[in-house]
Design a protein around this motif. Structure first.
Motif, PDB file in Angstrom:
ATOM      1  N   LEU B  16     -18.011 -19.597  76.917  1.00 26.15           N
ATOM      2  CA  LEU B  16     -18.133 -20.855  77.647  1.00 26.15           C
ATOM      3  C   LEU B  16     -16.789 -21.284  78.207  1.00 26.15           C
ATOM      4  O   LEU B  16     -15.749 -21.020  77.627  1.00 26.15           O
ATOM      5  CB  LEU B  16     -18.639 -21.958  76.723  1.00 26.15           C
ATOM      6  N   TYR B  30     -22.053 -22.904  82.733  1.00 32.29           N
ATOM      7  CA  TYR B  30     -21.273 -23.097  81.507  1.00 32.29           C
ATOM      8  C   TYR B  30     -20.320 -21.934  81.211  1.00 32.29           C
ATOM      9  O   TYR B  30     -19.436 -22.044  80.375  1.00 32.29           O
ATOM     10  CB  TYR B  30     -22.212 -23.298  80.307  1.00 32.29           C
ATOM     11  N   LEU B 343     -26.866 -19.769  75.920  1.00 34.26           N
ATOM     12  CA  LEU B 343     -26.201 -20.560  74.880  1.00 34.26           C
ATOM     13  C   LEU B 343     -26.563 -20.067  73.482  1.00 34.26           C
ATOM     14  O   LEU B 343     -26.056 -20.567  72.492  1.00 34.26           O
ATOM     15  CB  LEU B 343     -26.568 -22.044  75.032  1.00 34.26           C
ATOM     16  N   PHE B 379     -19.318 -26.374  73.515  1.00 34.49           N
ATOM     17  CA  PHE B 379     -20.728 -26.018  73.378  1.00 34.49           C
ATOM     18  C   PHE B 379     -21.621 -27.251  73.457  1.00 34.49           C
ATOM     19  O   PHE B 379     -22.587 -27.301  74.213  1.00 34.49           O
ATOM     20  CB  PHE B 379     -20.973 -25.288  72.051  1.00 34.49           C
TER      21      PHE B 379
END
Lengths: 417, 401
Positions: B16, B30, B343, B379
């Protein structure tokens, strides 16, 4: 006047306040400001600005300095790495104590390199005192006016040499930074200075009461003068998310009550899920709070930004819906004024100086998490309350100028002369 | 007749960017593309290309007696495709030799098995398609992210049609038994479990260049002699990150020379052969039951989930992420689903680990961020943005109905 932090070298709250007062006070009196470090290209109208980093020590005539501060020098110290207004997370190494290298010679080079604080801050304070005393003896003056403990020793020294009245301006005390149990070198200097001074100017009645109750200072010589608010360029921006934004700005240390802010946020999020929180700043409590926020499962609504520059702070102010200052002990709280200038309704702790001047702001004891949360929820959900709080604050701000503060300081001067 | 079974893990996450509060609502990408590209290029040049070249030469040199297995995550393959097609080509060349087997795993190198079986299956199927597409193979052996394993998983995977699964040979579960044979699960006797011989594997992966190790320097001859001592073994499973070659152990340590000579040394004993994971599963019988009630993994000295799930930052991140599954999938927005899936890479939670003793050094080595706290903040901010996006979607859908 003796100062420590001063723009543009350090732009902390203390420096900003000193500059604001200097400018306004220069209309009343002839002013010389001695600071450890100045930028030679930086001028303030009608103020003689002397940075010790720019002065040649040889040009000063030798004087017999009294040795009052020597007893302070004869302490054995630990390199405590004192950054009293620390903005970064810091680690402490315990080192064996060593005694201060005390000499009667002045060593002005100490101000030419490095920070104003740090592991030898005690030496710097002593050098500053010796040097200011020599410098002051070359000048014609009527009043000695010091800002916070770093300059108190110098003020004491100059008063002892000249017999001129000593005025101590108290922007914050060790009590605020270290809590009620705070004792030590800094506390001793503050206590001694305030007892020896002719007048104390705390930045609030709240701080005056601490001087009286925790330092045993005679209240008849305490004259609180609230800070002014510098005009700021106010603008409003739109958020990129639909939630209302609640803001905390400041060092993430015990004094500022960041843990309470997290408690408050959990409560508010529970009752008003359509809200987001930002904690802008850094400090020794940061990591624990990050974990604590995660433990409460509010990390996606409670954001940490770390230290922010002025531009980013203004960006936050331009989009915030509520400003919260839950300080455990806040002598003044300039940041709340800035938030009010941006038209943000403020929720502030009663243990703050600014609560004495922002009549309209919603208040609670710093520990009263329920009440603080209730205030925030009301402001988020009730537009007419919000409007009236903002309107009241604008009215309060009209009275909070440095010119008014300077008038009051000038009155104090008249009393001691 | 013992087999030596090499399995190499190839994986690169989408790291990220330093995603701050100020990005929320306006920045929906991201990944730190520059950083990911930079790391991929570095590892490609130091490890993947030279190691693949070496493996290909060894396969040719030993006339297909040298056989190996790879598991390559879907997102690593994607990044090869995007940044280093030459690496992808070199893996395809290896696949064409017929001596290389590719395993099944979750596409995004995720911990989805622990949180959502639906997502777990979705990712395995995505990955199968990708492997079929590039290497024309249908995986028959499965390895879960970081060898995360328990009995329930073994059963689940067998029912998905896999014949074998890889896991760590954890001492406390083996209780003195050898990892060098085929086990099965107590709740499903059809699945074959291949246990990592962690001592021998870690001799190469972790200790190879350690000058304080009494066995330093490790030569191919010495290592082969240790294997030859295990003459009663069925299979000696040497499982490790592929990045061992040239990245974790630099070229200067002699790791490539070691590998170059190892097959020859091992094959000097005619009883020994190399097999891929599927061949091991086909050629040997189940000898015993390996009972893993609690979940194990190959990470850290604990060999449990604590590398990804031992502090509040990790548990909040994971639970919040998977709590969004239904809303994300209901949106039907492919881009949103993909951002959510990215993610899920276990690495992102590994970076948040605050275990600061011996393994902390390892965690720090792998993390691109300054601290676990920073990793968490980036995150959780990105997740907040995804949440805002998903909510917009649900709101729009609600209006339609």
């Amino acid at each position: 006047m003796l100062g420590w932090e001063f723009p543009p070298i350090i732009n902390g709250g203390l420096g900003v306040a000193c500059l604001g007062l200097c400018k306004a006070l220069s209309q009343h009196v002839e002013l010389s400001m001695i600071i450890p470090k100045s930028d030679p290209n930086y001028m303030v109208n009608n103020v003689e600005l002397i940075g010790l980093n720019n002065v040649e020590v040889e040009n000063l005539k030798k004087i017999r300095t009294s040795k009052y501060y020597k007893e302070f020098a004869h302490v054995t110290t630990v390199e405590a790495n004192i950054f009293p207004y620390e903005t970064a997370e810091s680690d402490f190494d315990i080192i064996r104590g060593k005694s201060i290298d005390f000499k009667l010679d002045t060593n002005v080079n100490i101000f030419k390199v490095g920070d104003l604080y740090g592991d030898d801050v005690i030496n710097k304070v002593i050098e500053y005192a010796k040097f200011c005393a020599r410098l002051a003896m070359t000048k014609d003056f009527d009043i000695i006016h010091c800002h916070d403990w770093m300059t108190f020793l110098a003020g004491i020294e100059i008063k002892a040499l000249s017999g001129k009245p000593l005025v101590l301006h108290v922007h914050s005390l060790d009590y605020d930074r270290g809590g009620p149990d705070s004792r030590g070198w800094v506390y001793d200097i503050e206590r001694w200075g305030m007892h020896y001074a002719d007048a104390i100017i705390p930045v609030s009645r709240y701080t005056g009461s601490i001087a009286k109750n925790h330092y045993d200072v005679d209240e008849r010589k305490i004259y609180p003068v609230h800070n002014g608010a510098d005009p700021v360029h106010v603008f409003h921006d739109t958020k990129d998310f639909p939630e209302k934004l609640v803001l905390f700005l400041g060092r993430v240390t015990g004094q500022k009550g960041p843990e309470y802010f997290l408690d408050i946020a959990s409560k508010v999020i529970e009752h008003a899920p359509n809200s987001r929180f930002v904690m802008a700043g850094t400090g020794d409590k940061l990591r624990g709070l990050i974990e604590s926020g995660a433990y409460r499962q509010i990390g996606n609504k409670f954001h940490f930004t770390g230290f922010l520059n002025k531009e980013k702070v203004h960006k936050l102010l331009s989009i915030a819906d509520v400003y919260v200052m839950p300080s455990v002990s806040e002598p003044f709280g300039l940041s709340a004024l800035e938030a009010a200038q941006f038209g943000i309704p403020c929720v502030i702790s009663k243990q703050s100086g600014v609560s004495e001047v922002l009549y309209g702001a919603l208040k609670a004891d710093f520990w009263d998490v329920d009440k603080m949360a209730g205030h925030i929820i009301s402001l988020l959900q009730n537009d007419s309350l919000r409007e009236s709080v903002v309107k009241d604050a604008f009215r309060d701000l009209e009275n909070l100028t440095w010119d008014k503060a300077a008038d009051k300081v000038a009155d104090v001067y008249k009393r001691v002369l | 007749m013992p087999a030596v079974c090499f399995y190499f893990q190839v994986h690169q996450p989408y790291r990220l960017k330093q995603y701050s509060f100020f990005n929320i609502g306006n920045d929906h990408n991201y990944s730190d593309e520059r950083l990911n590209k930079e790391i991929l290029n570095k590892v490609a040049d130091k490890c993947y290309l030279p190691a693949n070249k070496l493996m290909l030469e060894l396969i040719k040199k030993f006339n297909k007696q040298f056989r190996i297995s790879y598991s390559i995550s879907g997102i690593a393959l994607e990044q090869f495709e995007k940044y280093r097609p030459d690496v992808l080509e070199s893996f395809i060349d290896l696949a064409r030799t017929g001596c290389v087997e590719f395993l099944g795993e979750t596409y995004h190198h995720s911990l989805s098995y622990l949180y959502s079986k639906d997502e777990f299956v979705r990712q395995i199927e995505l990955h199968e398609k990708k492997i079929k597409h590039y290497f024309n193979q249908e995986p028959v052996v499965f390895r879960n992210t970081e060898l995360i394993y328990n009995n329930d998983l073994a059963d689940f995977i067998q029912k998905m049609g896999y014949k074998a699964i890889l896991c760590e040979g954890v001492d406390s579960l083996l209780q003195g038994r050898t990892p060098n044979q085929i086990y099965t699960a107590p709740n499903n006797k059809k699945i074959k479990c291949l246990l990592k011989n962690f001592r021998l594997s870690d001799d190469i992966a972790f200790r190879f260049s350690n000058r304080d190790w009494p066995e330093y320097p490790l030569t191919a001859q010495k290592f082969a002699s240790w294997l030859h001592n295990a003459h009663s073994a069925d299979t000696i499973n040497l499982f490790m990150d592929y990045e061992t070659f040239g990245e974790h152990q630099w070229k200067e340590t002699g790791i490539f020379e070691f590998m170059e000579h190892l097959p020859g040394e091992i094959l000097k004993n005619k009883d020994f052969s190399f097999k891929t994971v599927g061949e091991v599963a086909d050629d040997y019988q189940i000898k015993d039951v390996y009972d893993a009630h609690a979940t194990t993994s190959w990470a850290d000295s604990e060999r449990d989930l604590s590398a990804w799930l031992s502090n509040s930052m990790q548990s909040e991140s994971l639970s919040k992420l998977y709590a969004m599954e239904e809303d994300v999938k209901n949106s039907g927005d492919k881009d949103l689903i993909e951002r959510w899936a990215r993610l899920q890479s276990s690495d992102l939670f590994y970076y948040m680990c605050t275990k600061y003793w011996s393994d902390g050094v390892v965690h720090k080595y792998f993390s691109p961020y300054n601290s676990p706290y920073d990793s968490y903040i980036y995150f959780i901010n990105a997740l907040a943005d995804l949440e805002v996006e998903v909510n917009k979607h649900s709101l729009a859908t609600a209006r339609v109905f």
